[in-house]
Write a protein that holds these residues in place. Structure first.
Motif, PDB file in Angstrom:
ATOM      1  N   ALA A 154      96.729  12.801  43.670  1.00 28.88           N
ATOM      2  CA  ALA A 154      95.375  13.072  43.206  1.00 28.88           C
ATOM      3  C   ALA A 154      94.474  11.844  43.303  1.00 28.88           C
ATOM      4  CB  ALA A 154      95.409  13.575  41.760  1.00 28.88           C
ATOM      5  N   HIS A 235      90.855  15.340  45.286  1.00 28.22           N
ATOM      6  CA  HIS A 235      90.227  15.611  43.999  1.00 28.22           C
ATOM      7  C   HIS A 235      90.586  17.037  43.592  1.00 28.22           C
ATOM      8  CE1 HIS A 235      87.783  11.980  43.703  1.00 28.22           C
ATOM      9  NE2 HIS A 235      87.462  12.123  44.981  1.00 28.22           N
ATOM     10  N   GLU A 283      88.031  18.977  34.397  1.00 25.61           N
ATOM     11  CA  GLU A 283      89.239  18.341  34.928  1.00 25.61           C
ATOM     12  C   GLU A 283      88.899  17.153  35.821  1.00 25.61           C
ATOM     13  OE1 GLU A 283      92.626  18.898  34.269  1.00 25.61           O
ATOM     14  OE2 GLU A 283      91.579  19.842  32.608  1.00 25.61           O
ATOM     15  N   ASP A 287      90.138  13.429  35.116  1.00 23.65           N
ATOM     16  CA  ASP A 287      90.866  12.611  36.086  1.00 23.65           C
ATOM     17  C   ASP A 287      90.259  11.218  36.208  1.00 23.65           C
ATOM     18  OD1 ASP A 287      92.671  14.589  36.575  1.00 23.65           O
ATOM     19  OD2 ASP A 287      91.824  15.206  38.504  1.00 23.65           O
ATOM     20  N   ARG A 292      94.012   9.479  37.110  1.00 21.60           N
ATOM     21  CA  ARG A 292      95.276  10.123  37.474  1.00 21.60           C
ATOM     22  C   ARG A 292      95.532  10.052  38.971  1.00 21.60           C
ATOM     23  NH1 ARG A 292      96.299  15.515  33.878  1.00 21.60           N
ATOM     24  NH2 ARG A 292      94.226  16.080  34.556  1.00 21.60           N
ATOM     25  N   ARG A 295      98.755  15.225  40.143  1.00 27.36           N
ATOM     26  CA  ARG A 295      98.464  16.417  39.351  1.00 27.36           C
ATOM     27  C   ARG A 295      99.527  17.470  39.616  1.00 27.36           C
ATOM     28  NH1 ARG A 295      93.289  17.185  36.932  1.00 27.36           N
ATOM     29  NH2 ARG A 295      93.987  19.351  36.716  1.00 27.36           N
TER      30      ARG A 295
END
Length: 507
Positions: A154, A235, A283, A287, A292, A295
């Protein structure tokens, strides 16, 4: 030309991994925790693991759930040949492994409609054309109400370290030898490069951090992560948009602890995210807050929110079991904010109750010490315990005998394999419908149990043949007598510390 491989690494097999988050019991609990409807794991499901690699996840799920039909698809014939041998030895007549590309498999005229499709990592590793094939497959062959598990590298987390992947691949491509040898040559080159103080490393500390992390990892994993022709982090909005073409909606995180805001976000961060009503925008912002780099998400074909009464009934009926020795449960678990303390006044009564065996939430709520814990706190505590791998959701008690018989056949094959190999460290649990990790020595102890033999007599010839010796208090034990005595000691520890947990899990 890449030929049939399409630029994908095939001259080194992938790791013999079981991916816990792919289990339908976990996915159904993730849906319940998010307040949505999901396929019932107690029903005769049809499961498809696209890009199954070695196929151990599919095999374990089939072994623990003989009423399911489980399909694993991987175009590497070495993977499929190996898992078919294990499936045959374990008597898995409900597991089907296909040596086909995604395009070949998705074009089959005899495919059923699937309840759950899992994609562990493949979205990152395959070509855009293959992603289009996957999307078309999901649109055509996933049932309405069906779930998709999709795990991928991610953004923005990978942004800083992505140049390292490009450099490793370029360097490894220029080297000779096996993938592992080429990776070793690439790491040696990067060590020489970092020694001359390159500005890219100096200005981007994430490169050095990722390099240090990668150096000690399994070369089979690294080859598939770094050396494929196609590799792309995404993404969340990009993946959601692609899967929307298959009529899929984002449902929530597969890892339950990721959904516990208190373990991951500050109060200000939670307040900011609460202003965002669009789930994908939320979300995306999350992130960026957490940076992050990986995912693991659940998508559904037709998102249907549970009525309040249905959600309550689902929680009351949900069953859980302690999957860790009670004495080994840590006092804290790890979230993005750091270590989160498991408050004894809430968690101790839950852990003590689940240590007795599988228990429904309706029964758990009435146990001593929990009468004062409200439903929201109890549900969050269970989500934390499951997310941390300390507890597992369970299948209904009905059907346990048939599941146990199927799991025993498969587990016996794994235990017998432990006498000649070290590669498989997972058994099938008929209680949870998923996998239980167990090291080789513990497997040999269980093999002795099934044979009615002395554990030292079973394990020592295996270790001696493989030229392995045990350690005691940091000292290598060289004689057979010392090793046998140590095996006897370790077996006693295994029986007292670990056997009760395995019994709870139906092993």
């Amino acid at each position: 030309m890449p030929g049939w491989t399409g630029g994908y690494v095939t001259d080194i097999t992938y790791t013999e991994s079981y991916h816990r988050d792919c289990a339908p019991t976990l996915l159904a609990f993730a849906a319940l925790a998010a307040g949505f409807r999901a396929p019932d794991p107690a029903a005769p499901l049809r499961i498809c693991d696209l890009g199954c690699g070695y196929g151990l996840t599919a095999a374990v799920l089939a072994a623990a759930n003989p009423g399911w039909q489980v399909h694993g698809v991987d175009f590497n014939p070495a993977h499929i040949a190996a898992i078919r041998r294990l499936a045959e030895a374990g008597g898995l007549d409900n597991a089907h492994f296909h040596d086909e590309s995604f395009a070949e498999f998705c074009a089959r005229p005899d495919l059923p409609a699937f309840d759950i499709v899992t994609l562990q990592g493949v979205w990152t590793w395959v070509s855009p054309e293959d992603r289009d094939v996957i999307t078309a497959f999901l649109r055509r062959h996933l049932k309405p109400g069906g779930l998709v598990f999709c795990a991928y590298n991610a953004l923005p987390g990978w942004s800083a370290a992505a140049p390292l992947r490009a450099l490793l691949k370029t360097t490894a491509d220029a080297a000779a030898g096996s993938p592992a040898e080429r990776l070793d040559a690439a790491f040696a080159f990067l060590d020489r490069l970092s020694a001359v103080d390159p500005a890219a490393f100096r200005n981007n500390p994430a490169l050095a951090e990722r390099l240090a992390l990668n150096r000690g990892q399994d070369r089979r994993y690294l080859a598939h992560e770094y050396l494929n022709r196609h590799w792309q982090p995404f993404h969340v909005a990009e993946v959601a948009a692609a899967l929307a073409e298959a009529k899929l909606d984002y449902l929530g995180p597969a890892s339950l602890i990721d959904g516990v805001d208190a373990a991951n976000l500050t109060a200000d961060q939670r307040a900011f995210l609460d202003t965002l009503s669009d789930p994908i925008l939320r979300e995306t912002a999350r992130d960026f807050i957490l940076n992050r780099h990986f995912r693991a998400d659940v998508y559904v074909k037709g998102r249907e929110r549970l009525f309040s009464a249905e959600a309550d009934a689902g929680w009351h009926a949900a069953r859980f079991v302690l999957a860790t020795p009670r004495a080994a449960v840590p006092a804290t678990v790890v979230g993005h904010l750091g270590r989160i303390r498991l408050l004894p006044e809430i968690y101790d009564p839950i852990l003590d109750a689940l240590a007795d065996g599988p228990l429904a939430v309706a029964d758990l709520a009435g146990r001593p010490g929990l009468s004062a814990v409200n439903a929201a706190s109890l549900r969050q505590a269970l989500a934390v315990l499951v997310g941390a791998g300390i507890a597992e959701p369970c299948l209904p008690a009905e059907g346990l005998e048939a599941r146990a018989a199927a799991a025993r056949r498969f587990n016996r094959a794994v235990l017998e394999r432990a006498a000649v190999a070290t590669d498989i460290q997972w058994l099938a649990s008929p209680v949870t419908g998923g996998g239980v990790q167990l090291d080789r020595l513990s497997q040999l102890f269980l093999l002795a149990e099934t044979l009615g033999a002395d554990p030292a007599d079973t394990a020592w010839p295996v270790l001696a043949r493989d030229n392995q010796r045990l350690l005691h208090d940091g000292r290598r034990l060289d004689t057979p007598e010392e090793n046998r005595a140590e095996l006897t000691r370790r077996h006693a520890t295994f029986q007292s510390a670990h056997r009760p947990t395995l019994t709870r899990l139906g092993i």
